[in-house]
Design a protein around this motif. Structure first.
Motif, PDB file in Angstrom:
ATOM      1  N   ASP A 253       0.392   3.436  -7.496  1.00  0.00           N
ATOM      2  CA  ASP A 253      -0.404   2.873  -8.583  1.00  0.00           C
ATOM      3  C   ASP A 253      -1.820   2.639  -8.081  1.00  0.00           C
ATOM      4  O   ASP A 253      -2.045   1.752  -7.244  1.00  0.00           O
ATOM      5  CB  ASP A 253       0.191   1.542  -9.070  1.00  0.00           C
ATOM      6  N   PRO A 255      -5.580   1.336  -7.621  1.00  0.00           N
ATOM      7  CA  PRO A 255      -6.157   0.024  -7.933  1.00  0.00           C
ATOM      8  C   PRO A 255      -6.847   0.061  -9.281  1.00  0.00           C
ATOM      9  O   PRO A 255      -7.495   1.050  -9.651  1.00  0.00           O
ATOM     10  CB  PRO A 255      -7.162  -0.201  -6.809  1.00  0.00           C
ATOM     11  N   ARG A 256      -6.673  -0.979 -10.049  1.00  0.00           N
ATOM     12  CA  ARG A 256      -7.342  -1.049 -11.349  1.00  0.00           C
ATOM     13  C   ARG A 256      -8.828  -1.342 -11.167  1.00  0.00           C
ATOM     14  O   ARG A 256      -9.227  -2.175 -10.354  1.00  0.00           O
ATOM     15  CB  ARG A 256      -6.716  -2.171 -12.193  1.00  0.00           C
ATOM     16  N   LYS A 257      -9.638  -0.602 -11.908  1.00  0.00           N
ATOM     17  CA  LYS A 257     -11.079  -0.815 -11.832  1.00  0.00           C
ATOM     18  C   LYS A 257     -11.451  -2.097 -12.551  1.00  0.00           C
ATOM     19  O   LYS A 257     -10.921  -2.422 -13.604  1.00  0.00           O
ATOM     20  CB  LYS A 257     -11.821   0.356 -12.441  1.00  0.00           C
ATOM     21  N   THR A 258     -12.337  -2.831 -11.934  1.00  0.00           N
ATOM     22  CA  THR A 258     -12.867  -4.042 -12.546  1.00  0.00           C
ATOM     23  C   THR A 258     -14.348  -3.841 -12.819  1.00  0.00           C
ATOM     24  O   THR A 258     -14.930  -2.799 -12.465  1.00  0.00           O
ATOM     25  CB  THR A 258     -12.674  -5.262 -11.646  1.00  0.00           C
ATOM     26  N   ALA A 262     -16.429  -0.825 -11.089  1.00  0.00           N
ATOM     27  CA  ALA A 262     -16.653   0.315 -11.988  1.00  0.00           C
ATOM     28  C   ALA A 262     -17.964   1.014 -11.651  1.00  0.00           C
ATOM     29  O   ALA A 262     -18.916   0.398 -11.180  1.00  0.00           O
ATOM     30  CB  ALA A 262     -16.673  -0.172 -13.439  1.00  0.00           C
TER      31      ALA A 262
END
Length: 262
Positions: A253, A255-258, A262
């Protein structure tokens, strides 16, 4: 010396050079005269079971010895062996897997049966109160693999009925277990049969074991399967085998962009 000798207090064992007594019985009188199941009962309870009680108790112990390499505890034992651990370490690793989720349902079912036995009302209201306090999962009923029926449960319940006729128990908790099964079927509109944990919980409750001992006894029982699988893996060989073959990979998974990345 009393300050030292009183540091640990036990009524389980007394011994001196040349003498060993367990629960007041010389060890030489027990060897060859009691079964291993009877010995477990004696050590935990302090008394001796009747022949009918011993048969029912042993049936519960036999029923839960193994459930295959997909069971987390068994898998842990086999993986431990491939990591070079000896049998005792593999067994310890496996038994440590037996917690609330994997291995705790029998204890929880005894607690539930006791709750129902003490409840001043019908079975449905007792279950409603249990769910409100403990959550929606009813321990000891249904099985994700054995559908429609866990083959171990009906056999154990048959033995409980036989033991009741022999005076080994009074059948109170067997009736409660069957009432729970009937109530769940009404609620769900389909059968939710008793499983191995529900059936062994009936037996341990019928025989007067405290709920925490149901988990301890399950650990003793499952240790037989754990030892068997650990030894089999030792004979098969294999080095550093994980839960899946090396060609399989996990799902990554990203890492989710913050806003900051971004």
């Amino acid at each position: 010396m009393s300050d030292v000798s009183d540091w640990w207090r036990t009524s389980i064992i007394d011994m001196e050079p040349g003498r060993i007594e367990l629960r007041g019985h010389p060890i030489q009188d027990l060897i060859g005269n009691v079964s291993f199941a009877e010995m477990i009962w004696l050590m935990v309870r302090g008394d001796r079971p009747t022949p009918a009680q011993a048969r029912l108790f042993e049936a519960a112990l036999v029923s839960a010895v193994d459930h295959g390499p997909q069971a987390p505890s068994i898998a842990a034992a086999r993986m431990a062996v491939t990591c070079g651990l000896p049998l005792n370490n593999a067994m310890a690793s496996a038994v440590n897997m037996l917690g609330d989720v994997h291995g705790g349902a029998g204890e929880q079912a005894v607690e539930m049966y006791t709750h129902i036995a003490d409840w001043d009302g019908n079975i449905d209201s007792a279950l409603d109160a249990w769910v409100a306090a403990q959550g929606k999962i009813i321990p000891g009923f249904g099985h994700r693999f054995h559908t429609p029926v866990d083959p171990r449960a009906p056999r154990l319940m048959h033995l409980v009925r036989e033991a009741t006729q022999e005076g080994a128990c009074n059948g109170k908790f067997a009736e409660i277990g069957e009432a729970v099964e009937a109530s769940l079927a009404r609620r769900k509109g389909r059968p939710i049969p008793m499983n191995i944990d529900g059936a062994t919980a009936v037996i341990y409750a019928e025989l007067g074991f405290a709920a925490p001992l149901a988990r301890g006894l399950f650990c003793l029982s499952r240790s037989v399967g754990i030892l068997s699988h650990a030894w089999e893996q030792t004979e098969q060989g294999g080095r550093n085998k994980g839960p899946t073959p090396p060609s399989y990979r996990w799902t990554f998974d990203p890492p989710r962009k913050t806003d900051e990345t971004a």
